[in-house]
Design a protein around this motif. Structure first.
Motif, mmCIF file in Angstrom:
data_model
loop_
_atom_site.group_PDB
_atom_site.id
_atom_site.type_symbol
_atom_site.label_atom_id
_atom_site.label_comp_id
_atom_site.label_asym_id
_atom_site.label_seq_id
_atom_site.Cartn_x
_atom_site.Cartn_y
_atom_site.Cartn_z
ATOM 1 N N GLY A 185 -1.703 23.207 -50.254
ATOM 2 C CA GLY A 185 -1.428 22.312 -51.368
ATOM 3 C C GLY A 185 -1.125 20.880 -50.986
ATOM 4 N N SER A 186 -1.261 20.542 -49.701
ATOM 5 C CA SER A 186 -0.941 19.181 -49.275
ATOM 6 C C SER A 186 -1.839 18.154 -49.941
ATOM 7 C CB SER A 186 -1.060 19.065 -47.750
ATOM 8 O OG SER A 186 -0.081 19.853 -47.123
ATOM 9 N N CYS A 187 -3.107 18.510 -50.194
ATOM 10 C CA CYS A 187 -4.026 17.561 -50.830
ATOM 11 C C CYS A 187 -3.549 17.204 -52.232
ATOM 12 C CB CYS A 187 -5.440 18.132 -50.878
ATOM 13 S SG CYS A 187 -5.565 19.736 -51.701
ATOM 14 N N VAL A 188 -3.010 18.189 -52.952
ATOM 15 C CA VAL A 188 -2.476 17.940 -54.287
ATOM 16 C C VAL A 188 -1.245 17.040 -54.188
ATOM 17 C CG1 VAL A 188 -1.460 18.997 -56.337
ATOM 18 C CG2 VAL A 188 -3.357 20.122 -55.167
ATOM 19 N N SER A 189 -0.417 17.292 -53.177
ATOM 20 C CA SER A 189 0.833 16.551 -53.031
ATOM 21 C C SER A 189 0.607 15.075 -52.770
ATOM 22 C CB SER A 189 1.655 17.141 -51.879
ATOM 23 O OG SER A 189 1.989 18.480 -52.143
ATOM 24 N N VAL A 190 -0.386 14.757 -51.946
ATOM 25 C CA VAL A 190 -0.548 13.362 -51.519
ATOM 26 C C VAL A 190 -1.618 12.613 -52.306
ATOM 27 C CG1 VAL A 190 0.220 13.942 -49.198
ATOM 28 C CG2 VAL A 190 -2.217 13.959 -49.709
ATOM 29 N N CYS A 191 -2.266 13.267 -53.256
ATOM 30 C CA CYS A 191 -3.291 12.589 -54.048
ATOM 31 C C CYS A 191 -2.668 11.372 -54.755
ATOM 32 C CB CYS A 191 -3.896 13.532 -55.080
ATOM 33 S SG CYS A 191 -5.154 12.748 -56.108
ATOM 34 N N TYR B 5 6.389 17.582 -54.862
ATOM 35 C CA TYR B 5 6.371 16.964 -53.532
ATOM 36 C C TYR B 5 7.350 15.793 -53.464
ATOM 37 C CZ TYR B 5 4.523 14.215 -49.612
ATOM 38 O OH TYR B 5 4.384 13.501 -48.454
ATOM 39 N N ASP B 6 8.147 15.761 -52.406
ATOM 40 C CA ASP B 6 9.071 14.657 -52.142
ATOM 41 C C ASP B 6 9.019 14.371 -50.650
ATOM 42 O OD1 ASP B 6 11.117 12.893 -51.714
ATOM 43 O OD2 ASP B 6 12.665 14.065 -52.730
ATOM 44 N N GLU B 7 8.361 13.290 -50.275
ATOM 45 C CA GLU B 7 8.138 12.993 -48.864
ATOM 46 C C GLU B 7 9.427 12.693 -48.104
ATOM 47 O OE1 GLU B 7 7.073 8.240 -49.555
ATOM 48 O OE2 GLU B 7 5.665 9.580 -48.553
ATOM 49 N N ASN B 8 10.511 12.487 -48.810
ATOM 50 C CA ASN B 8 11.791 12.206 -48.163
ATOM 51 C C ASN B 8 12.663 13.448 -48.041
ATOM 52 O OD1 ASN B 8 11.321 9.346 -47.945
ATOM 53 N ND2 ASN B 8 11.663 9.219 -50.156
ATOM 54 N N GLN B 9 12.102 14.601 -48.352
ATOM 55 C CA GLN B 9 12.900 15.823 -48.379
ATOM 56 C C GLN B 9 12.677 16.659 -47.118
ATOM 57 O OE1 GLN B 9 12.197 18.221 -51.861
ATOM 58 N NE2 GLN B 9 14.231 19.118 -51.791
ATOM 59 N N GLY B 10 13.744 16.912 -46.387
ATOM 60 C CA GLY B 10 13.701 17.816 -45.239
ATOM 61 C C GLY B 10 13.033 17.231 -44.011
ATOM 62 N N PHE B 11 13.177 17.947 -42.884
ATOM 63 C CA PHE B 11 12.546 17.516 -41.633
ATOM 64 C C PHE B 11 11.030 17.523 -41.751
ATOM 65 C CE2 PHE B 11 12.315 22.105 -41.288
ATOM 66 C CZ PHE B 11 11.104 22.314 -40.646
ATOM 67 N N HIS B 12 10.522 18.286 -42.723
ATOM 68 C CA HIS B 12 9.086 18.477 -42.907
ATOM 69 C C HIS B 12 8.491 17.475 -43.881
ATOM 70 C CE1 HIS B 12 10.266 20.614 -46.663
ATOM 71 N NE2 HIS B 12 11.329 20.868 -45.928
ATOM 72 N N ASN B 13 9.300 16.493 -44.311
ATOM 73 C CA ASN B 13 8.834 15.435 -45.212
ATOM 74 C C ASN B 13 8.163 15.967 -46.467
ATOM 75 O OD1 ASN B 13 8.071 13.993 -42.145
ATOM 76 N ND2 ASN B 13 9.629 13.124 -43.476
ATOM 77 N N GLY B 14 8.724 17.031 -47.014
ATOM 78 C CA GLY B 14 8.247 17.574 -48.276
ATOM 79 C C GLY B 14 7.038 18.472 -48.184
ATOM 80 N N GLN B 15 6.401 18.565 -47.017
ATOM 81 C CA GLN B 15 5.227 19.428 -46.889
ATOM 82 C C GLN B 15 5.654 20.901 -46.897
ATOM 83 O OE1 GLN B 15 2.238 18.463 -47.131
ATOM 84 N NE2 GLN B 15 2.427 16.258 -46.822
ATOM 85 N N LEU B 16 4.886 21.722 -47.574
ATOM 86 C CA LEU B 16 5.177 23.148 -47.684
ATOM 87 C C LEU B 16 3.967 23.957 -47.267
ATOM 88 C CD1 LEU B 16 6.941 23.149 -51.177
ATOM 89 C CD2 LEU B 16 8.071 23.262 -48.949
#
Length: 644
Positions: free
Chosen positions: A7-13, A62-73
């Protein structure tokens, strides 16, 4: 396109042109209530934001400021949330009457359970046992442990089938002095050489796989993989995969230690570590040329890997755990810790052993002592006790041993014989179907508390929706039972219970529920020592294939079966085999094949590919229909025959 649906493509679109199918037409983004919490699948501890409307979780945000993983799941973190709203959720207590589970009130169900537990308490607590899932919050696990060990007086308590936490609770505890990893997640990108045990580490903990990817591609980390098969990690730039015979890992790591001794590559500080002489003696007969044939590798490969690991300034080892990996126990992690101690790669940045617990709070369960500590029965002995009659009452909270524990026939027969069975769960699982009382529990999205990640980060879990139907949190149920059985009063507030945890668990001292913020990584300390391990080889069975079990990318345990996303991509079990074995057996992709072991027989769909070595097959353990535990009995390798 080989998409894994993360789902990263959806998150960063950037323009919102890409949307997720489950969320389509559900709501406007600005109409959602956004709740920050922690994923309830694997032990990585990813933070996520749930999008909520009308008391339903509609999406993850998606929240790029969340967690060590920068929001990626990963795929299940992104799409597996639908189990929260599933129409299969249990919504009312059930009591077995005349052989049938019948709807009841909470007062009726709790009265039945309390009466039975009161009788067990009066009898000294010796014939009552508990199995609990490490998916519960720390506060709930603390209350469950208190209920059994203090109120009922029973030490018959365990989780994760016993063996799936032994690497932490036995192995690391004996070798390091604490039941946790010596490394943290941030070390992955800070190391020079990364040694991953099992290519499955990507499937068990996908977001940690993202970290490995970043480490290799951005930081130039030298990636080495020791595994019984190839995997996605094997495809990373310059990655070297050492494909060994199933079940030979211990001998391989002992041979590496022997090389380090023989070539004087040991760190000078290792001489001060307790047990060095005994450890060195235990390596007799483990020279590379003596074990290479058993391991299925060349002596040169073993020697070169040992040299590279020892000479690296910083080296980190990753070890995934789980119900699908019965060979990843105390001895294996001790062999790895021995390597780290021998080369001085413990207690330094980018070094150590990161032990990757399977479930979202596996580390918390280990920290809180959710296992026998005073001579009580472990999970295997509890199942055996149900069959023999030494366990008369069994309380299962969130575990599904019928599907996830080894030897399904044995487990079902044991649960059928136990006098009284209570199951507390979100769904009518295969185990719940056998219960005398079923109690509907809340999901992670309906409760407050904390989880502890594999990297030792204690993080807040926040309530996003109200309980489904009449379901109650495990926290409330355990509290009520303790009070009804005469236990000391415990506050109904998770914050107060966390304060009790902080006072009772050394590693958590100084931590505060309200000040955890984005998560607090606790410190560990202990007296490390070398622990010799046996490392016996696996005996082959002529004419049969070696079946190894584990995790599929889209699933985690048995909970993900109730998520729409994971089941859309991977809806059933399968048997994966290499092209050469498939050709010899006349098997094609998607064929239905019969798989037979000494324990049983099932029919699975064939998956043919290039990652399995000849003579080795793989099956994930998550599925209920034709479950692979019909074949396995808890050994690292199960020998099977295959036919159409």
């Amino acid at each position: 396109l080989n998409c894994e649906f993360c789902g990263s493509c959806v998150s960063v679109c950037p323009v919102g042109a890409l949307i997720s199918r489950p969320f389509k037409f559900q709501s406007r983004w600005w109409a959602l209530n956004k709740v920050k919490t922690v994923c309830s699948y694997c032990g990585t501890g990813c933070q996520l934001t749930l999008g909520v409307k009308d008391n339903k979780v509609l999406t993850t945000i998606y929240d790029e400021n969340q967690g060590f993983h920068n929001g990626q799941l990963c795929t299940r973190g992104r799409w597996g949330y639908q189990f929260v709203n599933s129409d299969k959720r249990l919504t009312t207590p059930l009591i077995r009457k005349n052989g049938t589970l019948t709807a009841a009130t909470w007062d009726e169900a709790m009265a039945v359970v309390t009466k039975r537990l009161s009788e067990e308490k009066a009898g000294g607590g010796t014939t009552v046992a508990g199995l609990v899932t490490p998916r519960l919050t720390n506060e709930e696990l603390f209350l469950f442990r208190k209920l059994f060990k203090e109120v009922l007086g029973s030490d018959n308590l365990d989780h994760s089938a016993g063996y799936a936490h032994d690497a932490l609770t036995k192995g690391a505890r004996e070798s390091l002095g604490y039941s946790a990893s010596s490394a943290v997640i941030a070390d992955i990108q800070k190391t020079d050489l990364l040694l991953v045990v099992k290519s499955d580490a990507y499937e068990t903990h996908p977001v940690l796989g993202f970290e490995v990817n970043l480490g290799v591609k951005r930081q130039g980390v030298d990636l080495r993989i020791v595994s019984d098969k190839r995997g996605k990690l094997s495809k990373l730039p310059k990655a070297v995969t050492y494909v060994h015979k199933p079940g030979s890992e211990l001998l391989l790591f002992k041979a590496m230690a022997r090389v380090i001794f023989d070539e004087n590559l040991a760190d000078a500080g290792s001489a001060a570590v307790t047990g060095l002489a005994e450890f060195k003696k235990s390596l007799e007969g483990c020279a590379p040329d003596q074990v290479a044939g058993i391991c299925g590798l060349t002596a040169t490969d073993i020697t070169d890997l040992a040299r590279d690991y020892a000479k690296a300034e910083k080296a980190l080892i990753l070890l995934p755990l789980g119900l699908g990996y019965p060979g990843h126990g105390a001895e294996l992690v001790q062999a790895l810790i021995n390597l780290a101690l021998l080369t001085g790669k413990i207690g330094k940045e980018g070094c150590g052993v990161l032990i990757m617990g399977e479930k979202n709070n596996s580390q918390g369960a280990a920290d809180l002592g959710l296992y026998p500590t005073a001579g009580g029965k472990n999970a295997a002995a509890i199942i055996e006790g149900c069959a023999s009659g030494t366990v008369k009452t069994l309380y299962i909270a969130g575990e599904n041993p019928v599907i996830s524990y080894p030897n399904r026939k044995l487990v079902e027969a044991a649960l059928d014989k136990v006098e009284f069975l209570v199951v507390q769960d979100l769904f009518m699982t295969e185990t719940a179907e056998m219960a005398d009382v079923v109690l509907p529990a809340c999901s992670f999205a309906e409760k407050e508390g904390t989880f502890t990640s594999a990297g030792k980060a204690v993080q807040r879990v926040n309530r996003a929706v109200k309980p489904v139907g009449l379901s109650r949190s495990d926290f409330d149920v355990f509290n009520q039972l303790s009070s009804a059985l005469g236990g000391a009063p415990i506050s109904a507030d998770p914050e107060t219970v966390f304060a009790a945890i902080s006072a009772a668990v050394t590693a958590y001292r100084g931590l505060s529920f309200t000040s955890l913020g984005d998560g607090a990584v606790y410190e560990v300390s202990g007296a490390a020592k070398f622990v010799p391990v046996a490392g016996a080889s696996v005996t082959m069975e002529e004419g049969k294939l070696a079946l190894v079990t584990g995790s599929a990318l889209n699933h985690c345990g048995t909970l993900s079966r109730y998520g729409e996303g994971p089941m859309l991509v991977c809806p059933e079990g399968y048997l994966e085999l290499g092209r050469e074995d498939a050709r010899k057996l006349g098997i094609a992709e998607d064929d239905r094949i019969k798989v037979t072991s000494a324990a049983g027989e099932i029919v699975l769909k064939a998956k043919v590919g290039s990652r399995m070595p000849q003579g080795v097959v793989f099956a994930p353990y998550h599925f209920g229909e034709q479950s692979v535990n019909n074949l396995s009995t808890g050994a690292p390798v199960t020998w099977v025959s295959i036919g159409k």
